[in-house]
Design an enzyme around this catalytic site. Sequence first.
Site, PDB file in Angstrom:
ATOM      1  CB  ILE A 188      59.197  40.915  -7.120  1.00  0.00           C
ATOM      2  CG1 ILE A 188      59.655  40.531  -5.621  1.00  0.00           C
ATOM      3  CG2 ILE A 188      60.657  40.945  -7.858  1.00  0.00           C
ATOM      4  CD1 ILE A 188      60.335  39.406  -5.311  1.00  0.00           C
ATOM      5  N   GLY A 189      56.354  42.317  -6.070  1.00  0.00           N
ATOM      6  CA  GLY A 189      54.909  41.729  -5.565  1.00  0.00           C
ATOM      7  C   GLY A 189      54.394  42.829  -4.506  1.00  0.00           C
TER       8      GLY A 189
ATOM      9  CE  LYS B 255      54.933  40.058   3.356  1.00  0.00           C
ATOM     10  NZ  LYS B 255      54.332  38.759   3.686  1.00  0.00           N
TER      11      LYS B 255
ATOM     12  CG  ASP C  57      45.683  33.092   2.154  1.00  0.00           C
ATOM     13  OD1 ASP C  57      46.273  34.248   1.949  1.00  0.00           O
ATOM     14  OD2 ASP C  57      44.681  32.480   1.641  1.00  0.00           O
TER      15      ASP C  57
ATOM     16  CG  PHE D 232      49.215  45.743   5.969  1.00  0.00           C
ATOM     17  CD1 PHE D 232      50.236  45.105   6.473  1.00  0.00           C
ATOM     18  CD2 PHE D 232      47.776  45.669   6.287  1.00  0.00           C
ATOM     19  CE1 PHE D 232      49.853  43.876   7.311  1.00  0.00           C
ATOM     20  CE2 PHE D 232      47.512  44.409   7.267  1.00  0.00           C
ATOM     21  CZ  PHE D 232      48.508  43.571   7.800  1.00  0.00           C
ATOM     22  CB  ALA D 233      53.514  43.844   2.875  1.00  0.00           C
ATOM     23  CE  LYS D 234      57.097  49.913  -2.133  1.00  0.00           C
ATOM     24  NZ  LYS D 234      57.136  50.722  -2.930  1.00  0.00           N
ATOM     25  CB  VAL D 235      57.777  41.365  -1.988  1.00  0.00           C
ATOM     26  CG1 VAL D 235      59.164  40.556  -1.950  1.00  0.00           C
ATOM     27  CG2 VAL D 235      56.698  40.981  -1.014  1.00  0.00           C
TER      28      VAL D 235
HETATM   29  C1  LIG Z   1      59.750  37.456   0.494  1.00  0.00           C
HETATM   30  C2  LIG Z   1      58.792  36.644  -0.453  1.00  0.00           C
HETATM   31  C3  LIG Z   1      58.500  35.013   0.375  1.00  0.00           C
HETATM   32  C4  LIG Z   1      57.527  37.001  -0.840  1.00  0.00           C
HETATM   33  O1  LIG Z   1      56.553  37.389  -0.005  1.00  0.00           O
HETATM   34  N1  LIG Z   1      57.259  37.160  -2.164  1.00  0.00           N
HETATM   35  C5  LIG Z   1      56.400  37.554  -2.825  1.00  0.00           C
HETATM   36  C6  LIG Z   1      56.400  38.483  -3.881  1.00  0.00           C
HETATM   37  C7  LIG Z   1      55.816  38.219  -5.224  1.00  0.00           C
HETATM   38  C8  LIG Z   1      55.265  36.776  -4.796  1.00  0.00           C
HETATM   39  C9  LIG Z   1      54.530  36.063  -5.762  1.00  0.00           C
HETATM   40  O2  LIG Z   1      54.113  36.435  -6.885  1.00  0.00           O
HETATM   41  C10 LIG Z   1      54.091  34.789  -5.111  1.00  0.00           C
HETATM   42  C11 LIG Z   1      54.264  34.632  -3.923  1.00  0.00           C
HETATM   43  C12 LIG Z   1      54.830  35.411  -2.826  1.00  0.00           C
HETATM   44  C13 LIG Z   1      55.183  36.510  -3.551  1.00  0.00           C
HETATM   45  C14 LIG Z   1      58.293  36.448  -2.715  1.00  0.00           C
HETATM   46  N2  LIG Z   1      58.743  36.340  -4.087  1.00  0.00           N
HETATM   47  C15 LIG Z   1      59.772  35.851  -4.400  1.00  0.00           C
HETATM   48  N3  LIG Z   1      60.110  35.609  -5.497  1.00  0.00           N
HETATM   49  C16 LIG Z   1      59.399  35.657  -6.625  1.00  0.00           C
HETATM   50  C17 LIG Z   1      59.874  35.697  -7.928  1.00  0.00           C
HETATM   51  C18 LIG Z   1      59.325  35.767  -9.107  1.00  0.00           C
HETATM   52  C19 LIG Z   1      57.973  36.012  -9.213  1.00  0.00           C
HETATM   53  C20 LIG Z   1      57.191  36.023  -7.745  1.00  0.00           C
HETATM   54  C21 LIG Z   1      57.905  35.962  -6.698  1.00  0.00           C
HETATM   55  N4  LIG Z   1      60.637  35.304  -3.475  1.00  0.00           N
HETATM   56  C22 LIG Z   1      60.547  35.351  -1.921  1.00  0.00           C
HETATM   57  C23 LIG Z   1      59.408  36.104  -1.801  1.00  0.00           C
END
Ligand SMILES: CC1(C)C(=O)N([C@H]2C=Cc3c(O)cccc32)c2nc(Nc3ccccc3)ncc21
Length: 327
Positions: A25-26, A48, A140, A30-33
């Site tokens: 989802i992101g 993460k 940040d 150096f990390a992906k979620v």
């Molecule tokens: C683990 C943690 C905290 C994190 O690192 N991310 C990343 C990943 C995508 C992203 C972003 O698009 C914006 C901020 C953080 C992030 C997370 N994203 C989500 N949900 C989500 C749901 C739909 C769209 C975007 C994010 N929940 C928890 C986290």
Amino acid sequence: MSQDRAASPSDQVARIGHYELLDTIGHGSFAKVRLGRHIPTGTQVAVKVIRWQNTPKLQKLQERELDCMRILDHPNIVKLFEVIDTKRFRFLVMEYVSGGDLFSYLETHGPMTEDQARGPFRQLVSAVQYCHQKGIVHRDLKPENVLFDAQRTVRLADFGLSIQFGDGKLRTLCGTLPYAAPELFLGLEYDGPAVDVWSLGVVLYNMLTTTLPFHGADFWSIRRQIMTGKYEPPKGVSLLGQALLKKLMNLEPAERGSLTEVMPHPWLNKGQEEWLQPYREPPSEDMDPGVMQKMTELGFECERIRDSVKGRKYNSVMATYVMLRAA
Ligand SMILES: CC1(C)C(=O)N([C@H]2C=Cc3c(O)cccc32)c2nc(Nc3ccccc3)ncc21
């Protein structure tokens, strides 16, 4: 899966610990979620996946993020459930926040009115003040790092650049340029929390206009504007709103005040039942009997549950308890 079909690689879902790893989802530097699912409870999580860096400097940065996450427990900060280290990766199993981020919200819905921005901004101020109280600066802060959950409650994310400032000063220039405070460009030592206060001013400006107070074609022109501290007053924003922006984006770090001093500002408290004040952690409650019951049925022992939760071990036992508790 039908019996006669051999399980092809695509059918095998990636697993780590008690979690299935689903789509990405992101991704950051150096990390992906990845979206994940806690198999024993079915809880959706965000994992993460951090590839271990081989340079000591980057390893230190990775350790910092985890050190900060372990300390923080606030309703507007994304929760850490479990840490799983393998030879090549660190997996930070965190709360999955389903409402997307503030940046996308502003892109889709356009500027917020002051009344629409007040709630989320109060939650953000509460989360960041709590970090400062715990000796942590985020460094940040920007709409991309502010998530909304299903109840449209703010959840501050991405402590990748955050650091424990203790009583010392900091000097690393980091963060995202349009949100960077002027003192960061002087290369001198700076007060950590004051940098977050400035960024919050830029975030509020962005929420009310979807534009940036300091913008330009390149680094030098943005840097120059930030150093003058002069920005286009946002159209249609009340005098109270302008006054708060002026306070947060004051060139002089000491003039900005700490977030504890910002909390009583009239704009933040207009039309609210209660004054914005520093978050008080609830007294560490007794173990929830209902959750204990469920976990003993899952085969966990009471002592092990108590030790893991009270000792904030971020292991699978604590994670299961916290997920069942939040369900
Ligand atoms: C683990 C943690 C905290 C994190 O690192 N991310 C990343 C990943 C995508 C992203 C972003 O698009 C914006 C901020 C953080 C992030 C997370 N994203 C989500 N949900 C989500 C749901 C739909 C769209 C975007 C994010 N929940 C928890 C986290």
